[in-house]
Design an enzyme around this catalytic site. Structure first.
Site, PDB file in Angstrom:
ATOM      1  N   LYS A  93       6.859  -2.932   3.703  1.00  0.00           N
ATOM      2  CA  LYS A  93       8.071  -2.324   3.136  1.00  0.00           C
ATOM      3  C   LYS A  93       8.951  -3.373   2.445  1.00  0.00           C
ATOM      4  O   LYS A  93      10.159  -3.424   2.640  1.00  0.00           O
ATOM      5  CB  LYS A  93       8.848  -1.562   4.204  1.00  0.00           C
ATOM      6  CG  LYS A  93       8.032  -0.424   4.828  1.00  0.00           C
ATOM      7  CD  LYS A  93       8.803   0.325   5.898  1.00  0.00           C
ATOM      8  CE  LYS A  93       7.965   1.444   6.496  1.00  0.00           C
ATOM      9  NZ  LYS A  93       6.848   0.925   7.315  1.00  0.00           N
ATOM     10  N   ARG A  94       8.332  -4.201   1.625  1.00  0.00           N
ATOM     11  CA  ARG A  94       9.051  -5.233   0.897  1.00  0.00           C
ATOM     12  C   ARG A  94       9.738  -4.643  -0.331  1.00  0.00           C
ATOM     13  O   ARG A  94       9.519  -3.502  -0.708  1.00  0.00           O
ATOM     14  CB  ARG A  94       8.099  -6.356   0.489  1.00  0.00           C
ATOM     15  CG  ARG A  94       7.419  -7.090   1.650  1.00  0.00           C
ATOM     16  CD  ARG A  94       8.433  -7.747   2.571  1.00  0.00           C
ATOM     17  NE  ARG A  94       7.824  -8.778   3.402  1.00  0.00           N
ATOM     18  CZ  ARG A  94       7.617  -8.684   4.705  1.00  0.00           C
ATOM     19  NH1 ARG A  94       7.966  -7.590   5.358  1.00  0.00           N
ATOM     20  NH2 ARG A  94       7.082  -9.671   5.396  1.00  0.00           N
TER      21      ARG A  94
END
Length: 273
Positions: A93-94
């Protein structure tokens, strides 16, 4: 793994199961406590047990980061052990300003840099196109963009009315993102507990794969997800984590995981048929 190869694996295994390797070091069976790398030994057994029934594996990076350098070693060994015919997802979830996202992309997609070579990474879209594009610069790699998640807080932003209240924010995300990449490089995360919205999402993204967490321990319905989300190419990766990983806490944990994965795959086969 490209779009065609992923679709072929789904047809071959009659499965669209993704096993989430959210391996909590505090929940491992007691008999693994004294091995050199308990997390990897657990993952190795889970992979061996579930590989006949799964087409993808998704380590949640937080579970490895929390262990420090040792966790990164466990992650690397786990990634290397996953069969080459299975799709691999870094659930990280960058998403940040462009140059930072570029380094995140390098970390997970460039084996000459950090050693990691995932097929895909989950990305948060909140900062817009320039935070996502660096991940799309790697040929053959996928971005899996958060669209409509299962958590209660998803309503805080994702379900808010936008565009003069003509649609919800998650719909705008899906539409806008498709101007950045086509369906062969872009997936969307849609929580299984949001199954009532999957038909609408299929209208917006008819050809994109959807990564669907929330089946199993979170209570999402595989039947509903499959009815509204399957396409001629498969089009779904349905993730199960806790219900498989912790089907048993004893020495039979791998056998129990295999039984749970087999049951999910058998149900999936009926929907594919």
């Amino acid at each position: 793994m490209n779009y065609q190869a992923l679709s072929a694996q789904i047809r071959q295994k009659k499965s669209y199961l993704c096993v989430g390797l959210d391996t909590d070091s505090q929940k491992l069976p007691a008999h693994l406590a004294n091995v050199p790398d308990p997390v990897f030994e657990f993952n190795k057994a889970i992979i061996d047990a579930t590989a006949p029934y799964a087409v993808a594996y998704k380590p949640n990076i937080a579970f490895y980061e929390a262990q420090g350098p040792r966790g990164w070693e466990s992650l690397q060994k786990t990634l290397d052990y996953i069969p080459t015919d299975c799709f691999t997802i870094a659930d990280a979830k960058r998403g940040d300003i462009g140059n930072t996202s570029g380094l995140y992309a390098r970390a997970f997609f460039d084996p000459s840099a950090a050693g990691l070579d995932f097929d895909a990474i989950t990305v948060a879209p909140y900062m817009g196109h320039d935070s996502v594009l660096p991940f799309l610069e790697y040929p053959g790699k996928w971005v899996i963009l958060l669209a409509l998640t299962s958590n209660p807080g998803s309503a805080d932003f994702q379900r808010q009315q936008v565009d003069n209240e003509t649609q919800e924010l998650f719909e705008t995300v899906i539409q806008k993102a498709q101007t950045w990449a086509n369906h062969e490089q872009l997936m969307f995360v849609v929580g299984a507990t949001q199954s009532d919205q999957i038909a609408r999402i299929r209208e917006l993204a008819p050809d994109n794969f959807l990564l669907i967490p929330g089946v199993g321990a979170q209570g999402g319905s595989l039947a509903d997800v499959s009815k509204n989300g399957l396409t001629k190419d498969g089009g779904l990766l349905v993730n199960a984590s806790r219900s498989i990983l912790y089907a048993s806490s004893g020495t039979d944990f791998a056998e129990a995981a295999a039984a749970e994965a087999k049951a999910i795959q058998a149900e999936m086969a009926t929907y594919l048929n």
